[in-house]
Scaffold this motif. Sequence first.
Motif, PDB file in Angstrom:
ATOM      1  N   HIS A 265      -3.261  -6.661  -0.521  1.00  0.00           N
ATOM      2  CA  HIS A 265      -2.465  -5.382  -0.056  1.00  0.00           C
ATOM      3  C   HIS A 265      -1.640  -5.771   1.105  1.00  0.00           C
ATOM      4  O   HIS A 265      -2.307  -6.564   2.069  1.00  0.00           O
TER       5      HIS A 265
ATOM      6  N   TYR B 186      -0.466  -3.592   4.129  1.00  0.00           N
ATOM      7  CA  TYR B 186      -0.745  -2.191   4.747  1.00  0.00           C
ATOM      8  C   TYR B 186       0.459  -1.708   5.517  1.00  0.00           C
ATOM      9  O   TYR B 186       1.284  -2.485   5.998  1.00  0.00           O
TER      10      TYR B 186
ATOM     11  N   GLY C 161      -1.129   4.666   0.523  1.00  0.00           N
ATOM     12  CA  GLY C 161      -1.259   4.820   2.290  1.00  0.00           C
ATOM     13  C   GLY C 161       0.031   5.113   3.087  1.00  0.00           C
ATOM     14  O   GLY C 161      -0.278   6.005   3.805  1.00  0.00           O
TER      15      GLY C 161
ATOM     16  N   ASP D 167       0.731  -1.097  -0.072  1.00  0.00           N
ATOM     17  CA  ASP D 167      -0.105   0.088   0.016  1.00  0.00           C
ATOM     18  C   ASP D 167       0.908   1.326   0.117  1.00  0.00           C
ATOM     19  O   ASP D 167       0.897   1.932   0.897  1.00  0.00           O
TER      20      ASP D 167
END
Length: 319
Positions: free
Chosen positions: A307, A309, A155, A152
């Motif tokens: 994904h 994170y 993010g 990610d």
Amino acid sequence: MVGIKDIAQQAGVSISTVSYALNGSPKVTEETRSRIQAIAKELNYVPNMAARSLKRRQTNIIGVYLADYAGSFYGELLDGIKKGLELFGYEMIVCSGKKSHLFIPERMIDGAIILDWTFPEEEILQYAQRGHQIVVLDRVMSHDNIYQVLLDNKGGAALAIDQLIAGKSEKVYLLSGPETGYDSYERLEASTKELTRFGIPFEVIPGDFTEPSGYQAAKQLLANPTQWPIDIFAFNDEMAIGVYKYVRETAYQIGKDIRIIGFDNTELGAFVQPRLATIAYSKHRWGMVAAEKIIHAIQGDPVEDEHIYTTYVDGESFI
């Protein structure tokens, strides 16, 4: 080179009996197996892996493709892949360079995990079209035989920019990675979007994810500074360490004159002084998940993209 024909001749048995004995088949007695294995050892017999894999159409080996092996990033990722594959009775071979791409069409490996921005996308699609199973970690692709386990990046970059904004940065220098690299592109896109949203001026300094490019970036920034502190978001820890190295050659201080946030949470970043603030994620889990995906794909099981994170790790490099 000694072959099974030589072993059969010395043992006084058929070639098929030798093959059964060396491959653990129950079609031969333990006594015969032990005798044939002893002769094979005496003759220094080495199995022809290429011939065996061609016959069985399986090697139980996965190719892991990397752009390079430099820096401290890859160790934890590869350990995760290795441990993940071991759970299924598979091993890995780590590859780099164009010639190693031939392992895929020549079926020297059963599948590939790719984290190599230099590996052409058209070539990956070509192999997938031929039925080869592939997991990519560094790009978005659409094909029934290609699966994605992606970091990610957006993010993580947003978390770093949030910290810079909260720290009242007046201008942010973005130390980017390779221009064609997926991870660098994603981090750059998210960073510029967030900074523009909050009206924070920024400047992009091209890097290549290596320590020397971080060193050169710091040298460039400190040659003619226009504000203090200088706030940097380095798109990986390797480049951040390069910044540290140059700053040590000056009278300036990390955390005071130069505030910096990295990305990757490498061990080196944890041990430098002051500790590097960075974006963290589990590289070990990334590798484990990638290994699990490629084996399930080979076995014909349903596979979904996933994904990995990120979180922000405090450090004295950005206070």
